[in-house]
Scaffold this active site. Structure first.
Site, PDB file in Angstrom:
ATOM      1  N   ASN A  87       0.822  -1.224   0.000  1.00  0.00           N
ATOM      2  CA  ASN A  87       0.000   0.000   0.000  1.00  0.00           C
ATOM      3  C   ASN A  87       0.853   1.270   0.000  1.00  0.00           C
ATOM      4  OD1 ASN A  87       0.813  -0.454   2.657  1.00  0.00           O
ATOM      5  ND2 ASN A  87      -1.038   0.432   3.540  1.00  0.00           N
ATOM      6  N   ASP A 147      -3.272  -5.480   1.781  1.00  0.00           N
ATOM      7  CA  ASP A 147      -3.321  -5.053   3.180  1.00  0.00           C
ATOM      8  C   ASP A 147      -3.575  -3.558   3.346  1.00  0.00           C
ATOM      9  OD1 ASP A 147      -3.026  -5.618   6.048  1.00  0.00           O
ATOM     10  OD2 ASP A 147      -1.426  -4.157   5.824  1.00  0.00           O
ATOM     11  N   ASN A 273      -5.524  -0.737  13.065  1.00  0.00           N
ATOM     12  CA  ASN A 273      -6.420  -1.576  12.270  1.00  0.00           C
ATOM     13  C   ASN A 273      -5.784  -2.950  12.076  1.00  0.00           C
ATOM     14  OD1 ASN A 273      -7.732  -2.930  10.211  1.00  0.00           O
ATOM     15  ND2 ASN A 273      -7.931  -1.151   8.880  1.00  0.00           N
ATOM     16  N   ASP A 300       3.313  -5.693  11.636  1.00  0.00           N
ATOM     17  CA  ASP A 300       2.431  -4.648  11.086  1.00  0.00           C
ATOM     18  C   ASP A 300       2.976  -3.254  11.430  1.00  0.00           C
ATOM     19  OD1 ASP A 300       0.411  -3.415   9.699  1.00  0.00           O
ATOM     20  OD2 ASP A 300      -1.195  -3.962  11.084  1.00  0.00           O
TER      21      ASP A 300
END
Ligand SMILES: [Zn+2]
Length: 425
Positions: A87, A147, A273, A300
């Site tokens: 992303n 993602d 998230n 993450d």
């Protein structure tokens, strides 16, 4: 000077051993008068950690992180390989962008960077990206993920799962049913009602995991579930594995340690998230990681510049830093309470993620002739996390001011130090 002689390291927490790092590989029971000696008395030696889930932000958001600074943070956390999520801006949905990210990692030299390819063009969830071209590129992509977004369309998800079989790839799903989470800000529960923040129900994650496990079984493909956050998700993955389906899963350090009551501070550093969940969820995640239902700890790591976090909760970006503190949080939540041995930490943070990403040079046991990717870790110290000490470009660590155990003393990538004495080499 030829290589490094590490003396007295406790391999996977066992008895003290000497190991020579020479020509990029490990040699046990050998010595070399020209090697630089590293006194590792009391330190644990683990295989270089492998992160399946990192946001490096380059290209596009170099104000938040670059491939160089992100891989420096990774090295400081004991990682020798990271998977960079797609992303970015532009999105990593072509051979050109994944090769750019992979090449920037090589040039930096702090960590091997494996680009994750987007599943759909522009992460828009409408059209499959060129998965084959990314797999065939110099970046050799094997992990595909939208993602940040969920592949919500069941037909697209099915096609992606079918497509990646041709090159032994895996689809890593960010499980978030879009309609059930419109405007969602934190875990749905009594607290979200009281704080007046829109709730994020556990079922929004679990419904997608259930569907995708069934799809993966139906087409005989590999599914990886990103950042599992609820007790119900753990149970679904347990059932999928019991059925013999090819499903793997990860949990983040922050979901192992932190809970949703932190949102009561309205401090957006805790906005993430999927959201922080309840203490019962945290307990189920720890149990699932301990019994192998959850295969992997993945960070993450999601850097954000101050202006994207230092604002009211509803306007703030989702995400927190994680690379530099991952091993300490795993020690705190899993090793010190007796839920994981250091050998099992090696499995969850090195062998398993390398296996899922189909990496050849990482996630190998520390034995004669193996690539010299190794981390030396001191579990005996405790330290207070200081946000300002991070080598990341961003400061959004949820652990600032918190006391955590352990410290990465040294990291070696292909026999070369990336971290020595707890500092970038
Ligand atoms: Zn995600």
């Amino acid at each position: 000077m030829t290589g490094y002689l590490i003396k007295g390291a406790r391999i996977l927490g066992g008895g003290p051993t000497d190991v020579l790092l020479r020509d990029g590989v490990l040699a046990f029971g050998e010595t070399d008068a020209g090697a630089e000696v590293i006194d590792a008395t009391g330190l644990i030696a683990l295989p270089g950690l492998v992160d399946l889930h990192t946001h490096l932000r380059e290209p596009g958001r170099e104000d938040a992180e670059t491939v160089l600074t992100g891989t420096q943070a990774a090295a400081m956390g004991g990682f020798t390989a990271v998977h960079a999520m797609a992303n970015t801006d532009p999105v990593a949905d072509t051979a050109g962008v994944v090769e750019q990210v992979w090449r920037l990692g090589r040039e930096g030299g702090y960590c091997d960077v494996y680009a994750v390819g987007a599943v759909t063009v522009g992460l828009a969830g409408e059209q499959l990206a060129e998965l084959g071209a990314m797999a065939d590129s110099a970046a050799r992509v094997r992990v595909f993920s939208d993602d940040g977004h969920c592949v919500g369309d069941a037909v697209l998800m099915r096609r992606a799962l079918e497509y990646v079989k041709a090159f032994d790839g895996v689809v890593a799903q960010h499980a978030q049913e879009p309609r059930l989470t419109e405007g969602a800000q934190m875990n749905e529960g009594e607290l979200s009602g009281r704080l007046g923040l829109a709730g994020w129900p556990a079922v929004a994650e679990e419904a997608v995991i259930a569907r995708d496990c069934l799809l993966a079984a139906h087409v005989g493909s590999r599914l990886h579930v990103c950042h599992v956050s609820t007790a119900g998700s753990v149970e679904l993955i347990r059932q999928a594995k019991a059925s013999g389906w090819n499903v793997t899963a990860e949990v983040t350090p922050h979901h192992l340690l932190l809970t949703d009551d932190l949102a009561a501070s309205y401090d957006p550093v805790y906005k993430v998230n999927p959201p922080l969940r309840t203490a019962a969820d945290t307990e189920a995640l720890r149990a699932g990681l301990a019994d192998g239902t959850i295969d992997v700890v993945a960070t993450d790591h999601a850097p954000h510049p101050l202006e994207d976090k230092d604002c009211e909760w509803a306007a703030a970006a989702f995400g927190m830093l994680g690379l530099e503190t991952a091993l300490s949080v795993v020690q705190e939540t899993m090793v010190d309470p007796g839920l994981l041995t250091w050998a099992e930490v090696a499995e969850r943070m090195s062998y398993a993620p390398a296996r899922i990403g189909r990496l050849a040079d990482h996630g190998r046991p520390l034995e004669d002739g193996a690539p010299a990717n190794i981390v030396l870790y001191d579990p005996s110290v405790r330290r207070v996390v200081e946000a300002a000490e991070s080598v990341s470009l961003s400061r959004n660590t949820p652990y600032a001011g918190m006391e955590l155990p352990g410290r990465v003393v040294a990291t070696f990538l292909h026999g070369r130090p990336t971290v020595l004495d707890g500092k970038l080499a």
